[in-house]
Scaffold this motif. Structure first.
Motif, PDB file in Angstrom:
ATOM      1  N   LEU A   1       0.966  -1.684   0.054  1.00 11.04           N
ATOM      2  CA  LEU A   1      -0.002   0.130   0.305  1.00 11.04           C
ATOM      3  C   LEU A   1       0.648   1.257   0.386  1.00 11.04           C
ATOM      4  CD1 LEU A   1      -2.833  -1.137   2.845  1.00 11.04           C
ATOM      5  CD2 LEU A   1      -2.744  -0.482   0.325  1.00 11.04           C
ATOM      6  N   GLN A   2       1.699   1.354   1.168  1.00 11.60           N
ATOM      7  CA  GLN A   2       2.952   2.556   0.922  1.00 11.60           C
ATOM      8  C   GLN A   2       3.621   3.018  -0.619  1.00 11.60           C
ATOM      9  OE1 GLN A   2       6.296   1.809   2.877  1.00 11.60           O
ATOM     10  NE2 GLN A   2       6.113   4.043   4.030  1.00 11.60           N
ATOM     11  N   ASP A   3       3.977   2.256  -1.731  1.00 12.04           N
ATOM     12  CA  ASP A   3       4.307   2.162  -2.852  1.00 12.04           C
ATOM     13  C   ASP A   3       3.058   2.304  -3.319  1.00 12.04           C
ATOM     14  OD1 ASP A   3       6.886   0.860  -2.341  1.00 12.04           O
ATOM     15  OD2 ASP A   3       6.783  -1.080  -2.050  1.00 12.04           O
ATOM     16  N   GLU A   4       1.793   1.963  -3.395  1.00 12.12           N
ATOM     17  CA  GLU A   4       0.976   3.004  -4.267  1.00 12.12           C
ATOM     18  C   GLU A   4       0.460   3.491  -3.475  1.00 12.12           C
ATOM     19  OE1 GLU A   4      -2.028  -0.792  -3.500  1.00 12.12           O
ATOM     20  OE2 GLU A   4      -0.530  -1.574  -5.088  1.00 12.12           O
TER      21      GLU A   4
ATOM     22  N   LEU B   1      13.927  12.175   0.063  1.00  7.16           N
ATOM     23  CA  LEU B   1      14.445  11.510  -1.216  1.00  7.16           C
ATOM     24  C   LEU B   1      15.129  10.010  -1.022  1.00  7.16           C
ATOM     25  CD1 LEU B   1      15.301  12.478  -3.845  1.00  7.16           C
ATOM     26  CD2 LEU B   1      17.561  13.372  -3.595  1.00  7.16           C
ATOM     27  N   ILE B   2      14.502   9.659  -1.920  1.00  8.01           N
ATOM     28  CA  ILE B   2      14.070   7.776  -1.611  1.00  8.01           C
ATOM     29  C   ILE B   2      15.586   7.203  -2.808  1.00  8.01           C
ATOM     30  CG2 ILE B   2      13.802   5.726  -1.303  1.00  8.01           C
ATOM     31  CD1 ILE B   2      11.855   7.219   0.770  1.00  8.01           C
ATOM     32  N   VAL B   3      16.355   7.010  -2.541  1.00 12.27           N
ATOM     33  CA  VAL B   3      17.472   6.688  -4.106  1.00 12.27           C
ATOM     34  C   VAL B   3      18.196   5.126  -3.745  1.00 12.27           C
ATOM     35  CG1 VAL B   3      19.270   6.826  -5.405  1.00 12.27           C
ATOM     36  CG2 VAL B   3      19.008   9.008  -4.422  1.00 12.27           C
ATOM     37  N   THR B   4      17.206   4.215  -4.846  1.00  5.48           N
ATOM     38  CA  THR B   4      17.545   2.804  -4.756  1.00  5.48           C
ATOM     39  C   THR B   4      18.078   2.470  -5.969  1.00  5.48           C
ATOM     40  OG1 THR B   4      15.092   2.485  -5.696  1.00  5.48           O
ATOM     41  CG2 THR B   4      15.441   2.564  -3.491  1.00  5.48           C
ATOM     42  N   PRO B   5      18.479   1.028  -6.138  1.00  2.00           N
ATOM     43  CA  PRO B   5      19.289   0.718  -7.494  1.00  2.00           C
ATOM     44  C   PRO B   5      18.394   0.029  -8.068  1.00  2.00           C
ATOM     45  CG  PRO B   5      20.056  -0.479  -5.048  1.00  2.00           C
ATOM     46  CD  PRO B   5      18.607   0.197  -4.269  1.00  2.00           C
ATOM     47  N   VAL B   6      19.308   0.856 -10.170  1.00  9.08           N
ATOM     48  CA  VAL B   6      18.078   0.135 -10.898  1.00  9.08           C
ATOM     49  C   VAL B   6      18.098  -1.166 -10.828  1.00  9.08           C
ATOM     50  CG1 VAL B   6      18.823   0.095 -13.292  1.00  9.08           C
ATOM     51  CG2 VAL B   6      19.154   2.287 -11.958  1.00  9.08           C
ATOM     52  N   ALA B   7      16.966  -1.497 -10.920  1.00  3.67           N
ATOM     53  CA  ALA B   7      17.070  -3.048 -10.864  1.00  3.67           C
ATOM     54  C   ALA B   7      15.849  -3.556 -12.182  1.00  3.67           C
ATOM     55  CB  ALA B   7      15.875  -3.033  -9.930  1.00  3.67           C
ATOM     56  N   PRO B   8      15.576  -4.689 -12.645  1.00  5.64           N
ATOM     57  CA  PRO B   8      14.806  -5.361 -13.349  1.00  5.64           C
ATOM     58  C   PRO B   8      13.370  -4.901 -13.824  1.00  5.64           C
ATOM     59  CG  PRO B   8      16.136  -6.911 -12.961  1.00  5.64           C
ATOM     60  CD  PRO B   8      16.442  -5.944 -11.698  1.00  5.64           C
ATOM     61  N   SER B   9      12.923  -4.093 -12.185  1.00  3.83           N
ATOM     62  CA  SER B   9      11.362  -4.120 -11.835  1.00  3.83           C
ATOM     63  C   SER B   9      11.819  -2.067 -12.006  1.00  3.83           C
ATOM     64  CB  SER B   9      11.063  -4.146 -10.708  1.00  3.83           C
ATOM     65  OG  SER B   9      11.896  -3.560  -9.449  1.00  3.83           O
ATOM     66  N   SER B  10      12.006  -1.432 -12.547  1.00  3.73           N
ATOM     67  CA  SER B  10      12.632  -0.205 -12.403  1.00  3.73           C
ATOM     68  C   SER B  10      11.243   0.542 -13.254  1.00  3.73           C
ATOM     69  CB  SER B  10      14.320   0.036 -12.371  1.00  3.73           C
ATOM     70  OG  SER B  10      14.551  -0.145 -11.498  1.00  3.73           O
ATOM     71  N   PHE B  11      11.664   0.508 -14.492  1.00 10.41           N
ATOM     72  CA  PHE B  11      10.347   0.534 -15.573  1.00 10.41           C
ATOM     73  C   PHE B  11       9.533   0.306 -15.108  1.00 10.41           C
ATOM     74  CE2 PHE B  11      14.420  -0.038 -18.781  1.00 10.41           C
ATOM     75  CZ  PHE B  11      14.708   0.576 -18.621  1.00 10.41           C
ATOM     76  N   VAL B  12       8.874  -0.694 -14.310  1.00 10.04           N
ATOM     77  CA  VAL B  12       7.138  -1.521 -13.745  1.00 10.04           C
ATOM     78  C   VAL B  12       7.395   0.220 -12.836  1.00 10.04           C
ATOM     79  CG1 VAL B  12       5.932  -2.999 -13.119  1.00 10.04           C
ATOM     80  CG2 VAL B  12       7.251  -3.672 -15.219  1.00 10.04           C
TER      81      VAL B  12
ATOM     82  N   GLY C   1       4.141   4.456 -10.355  1.00  6.93           N
ATOM     83  CA  GLY C   1       4.164   5.382  -9.504  1.00  6.93           C
ATOM     84  C   GLY C   1       5.039   4.995  -8.136  1.00  6.93           C
ATOM     85  N   ARG C   2       5.548   3.427  -8.694  1.00  2.00           N
ATOM     86  CA  ARG C   2       7.154   3.342  -7.607  1.00  2.00           C
ATOM     87  C   ARG C   2       7.762   4.379  -7.172  1.00  2.00           C
ATOM     88  NH1 ARG C   2       4.176  -1.403  -7.870  1.00  2.00           N
ATOM     89  NH2 ARG C   2       5.654  -2.449  -9.254  1.00  2.00           N
TER      90      ARG C   2
END
Length: 303
Positions: free
Chosen positions: A72-75, A130-141, A146-147
């Motif tokens: 829910l937090q991501d959405e 500001l939250i920075v996360t690594p690029v991952a296979p799911s990044s475009f999804v 909106g995550r």
């Protein structure tokens, strides 16, 4: 299956849910929402009923989010931004705004831009995260859903995503000073005969360098694949491996144990892109974030 009957849900609870999931503490959430602690406790109770989930569970270390609460937090990131955009006719002011913005990026743009991006962000938007996360296979999804707000990458991306180049870069070779190669510019044969310390890309895409070598019909005899450019520099020390890295990164992070040589002429440079979903192109908050990243990138690459 998780179901919420929206016709029975007080949409005012969405703001309480957003704050509760962010703070993970009822008293702090109440203070931030400018309501009493009992009122926030009642809001949490109503949310638990509406979601048929505990959302926050007490542990010895404090409250933790349930699996459903994390989803829910991501959405909520995209949902709340869309709701605010529907009703907010006031220009976005980063100096008074609150909330979170998320960027997915590899270690290279973080290393290159971070020393300017982070202090500028906290200075201009002191109440925002500001939250920075690594690029991952799911990044475009994640952009689609909106995550995350921005993805910083040199890799090919789905055509429907909006994009803007941040800077261009070329490659150099980093190798141990003990490596027998002494030329100022290496050849493709040097790379394939000595092996590579390469940086893994987003599956199923290859790294830019490996992809170019494959097109040339060249294949390394040995390889160590690591997750970051920093690890690639470590991998060449005391070995005959060669790392092909962005010039700016190599110049900033090479040490006395390694040397820098020019990359083969056949290895072309690349552009680093800032990607976002078209639905936020006109969003004032997002426009500010993109402008900030571009401004910082221009300053960082002008050095």
């Amino acid at each position: 299956m998780f179901v919420v009957h929206i016709e029975n849900l007080d949409l005012n609870l969405l703001k309480a849910l957003e704050i509760l999931l962010d703070e993970r503490h009822i008293s702090r959430a109440a203070t931030r929402a400018h309501i009493t602690q009992p009122a926030m406790s009642r809001a949490l109770a109503r949310l638990r009923v509406a979601c048929d989930d505990e959302l926050l569970v007490r542990t010895p270390a404090g409250y933790e989010l349930t699996a459903r609460a994390r989803t829910l937090q991501d959405e909520l990131i995209g949902v709340m931004r869309s709701i605010r955009a529907m009703f907010d006719d006031i220009d976005f002011d980063p100096s008074t705004a609150s909330g979170s913005l998320r960027i997915a990026a590899s270690d290279y743009p973080v290393s290159l831009l971070g020393s300017r991006l982070f202090p500028t962000f906290t200075r201009e938007a002191p109440k925002m995260s500001l939250i920075v996360t690594p690029v991952a296979p799911s990044s475009f999804v994640d952009l689609d859903q909106g995550r995350v707000d921005l993805v910083l990458t040199p890799l090919a991306a789905p055509e429907h995503l909006a994009r803007q180049p941040m800077f261009t870069e070329d490659f150099v070779c980093v190798l141990a000073r003990s490596n027998p190669l002494r030329a100022e510019r290496l050849t493709v044969d040097d790379l394939t005969s000595h092996g590579l310390a390469s940086v893994g890309g987003m599956h199923p895409q290859q790294t830019i360098v490996l992809d170019q070598l494959e097109r040339l019909g060249a294949h390394a005899t040995a390889e160590i694949r690591v997750p970051t450019f920093s690890a690639a520099i470590s991998a060449v020390r005391d070995t005959d491996l060669i790392a092909v890295l962005p010039r700016r990164f190599a110049n900033r992070h090479a040490d006395e144990a390694v040397r820098i040589a020019e990359a083969p002429e056949e290895i072309a440079g690349f552009s680093y892109w800032m990607l976002w979903h078209p639905r936020v192109t006109d969003d004032r908050e997002h426009q500010w974030l993109r402008s900030l990243v571009l401004r910082v990138a221009e300053e960082a690459t002008a050095d």
